[in-house]
Design a protein around this motif. Sequence first.
Motif, PDB file in Angstrom:
ATOM      1  N   MET A 159       0.841  -1.188   0.000  1.00  0.00           N
ATOM      2  CA  MET A 159       0.000   0.000   0.000  1.00  0.00           C
ATOM      3  C   MET A 159       0.885   1.250   0.000  1.00  0.00           C
ATOM      4  N   THR A 165       1.975   5.324   0.497  1.00  0.00           N
ATOM      5  CA  THR A 165       1.994   6.232   1.647  1.00  0.00           C
ATOM      6  C   THR A 165       0.688   7.000   1.797  1.00  0.00           C
ATOM      7  N   THR A 181      -2.312   6.178   0.732  1.00  0.00           N
ATOM      8  CA  THR A 181      -3.372   5.259   1.150  1.00  0.00           C
ATOM      9  C   THR A 181      -3.226   4.935   2.634  1.00  0.00           C
ATOM     10  N   ARG A 182      -2.011   4.643   3.077  1.00  0.00           N
ATOM     11  CA  ARG A 182      -1.774   4.355   4.495  1.00  0.00           C
ATOM     12  C   ARG A 182      -2.176   5.541   5.370  1.00  0.00           C
ATOM     13  N   SER A 183      -1.839   6.746   4.926  1.00  0.00           N
ATOM     14  CA  SER A 183      -2.192   7.944   5.702  1.00  0.00           C
ATOM     15  C   SER A 183      -3.702   8.144   5.762  1.00  0.00           C
ATOM     16  N   ALA A 196      -5.034   5.683   8.217  1.00  0.00           N
ATOM     17  CA  ALA A 196      -4.640   6.039   9.581  1.00  0.00           C
ATOM     18  C   ALA A 196      -5.572   7.095  10.172  1.00  0.00           C
ATOM     19  N   THR A 247      -4.923   0.251   9.858  1.00  0.00           N
ATOM     20  CA  THR A 247      -3.694  -0.092   9.152  1.00  0.00           C
ATOM     21  C   THR A 247      -3.905  -1.428   8.451  1.00  0.00           C
ATOM     22  N   ASP A 248      -3.066  -1.706   7.483  1.00  0.00           N
ATOM     23  CA  ASP A 248      -3.040  -3.019   6.834  1.00  0.00           C
ATOM     24  C   ASP A 248      -1.638  -3.212   6.280  1.00  0.00           C
ATOM     25  N   HIS A 249      -0.723  -3.594   7.160  1.00  0.00           N
ATOM     26  CA  HIS A 249       0.678  -3.754   6.771  1.00  0.00           C
ATOM     27  C   HIS A 249       0.890  -4.957   5.859  1.00  0.00           C
ATOM     28  N   HIS A 292      -0.994  -5.882   3.325  1.00  0.00           N
ATOM     29  CA  HIS A 292      -1.553  -5.744   1.974  1.00  0.00           C
ATOM     30  C   HIS A 292      -0.479  -5.775   0.894  1.00  0.00           C
TER      31      HIS A 292
END
Length: 177
Positions: free
Chosen positions: A49, A51, A53-55, A58, A63-65, A67
């Motif tokens: 994913m 940055t 999308t992660r933000s 968040a 979170t989905d580490h 993915h």
Amino acid sequence: MGERPVVYMVCTGNAARSPMAAAMLRSLDTRQRLDVRSAGTLTVEGHPMGTRTRSALARHGLTDHAHRSRQFRAADAAEADLAVVMEPLHLHWMRRNIPEAAPITGSLRRLARDLMPPQGGSAVHDLGQRVRDLELDGLAPEAWEEIVDPGAGEQDDFDRCSDELRLLVAELYRRLG
């Protein structure tokens, strides 16, 4: 209860909309009654994913580490009870490339509006029948069904998309039972 119903969230690259929607649906499904997965119609396999999308996730405490982007395939359609797409182009792609998925594929907007909640309790086991009752493969995709892809945009675009997805996924979850 037997096997959990399999629900796929599908977008183009499996990089923004579908992984966000999948993470949101998983977070709502605290009893893990659903098997929530995500995939794309035109992916570069194995990418994490991004940055932005992660933000955006968040902001919602998610979170989905784990993915990694992956392509939606006929084998995925064979085991899915529902494929949730983000725009009319995805519906066209499914019908053209994986026609067996057409009866179980609908846009997030349409499903959040039209899927009937289970009757008499919270039984997700009848999901396949409720989806088939919508006759999704006979419906013409409409412009109002699109959730705009934030992919080429800035962080604000990803944030707006995640806010929109959060509301739609919550309504879909309510209807899934």
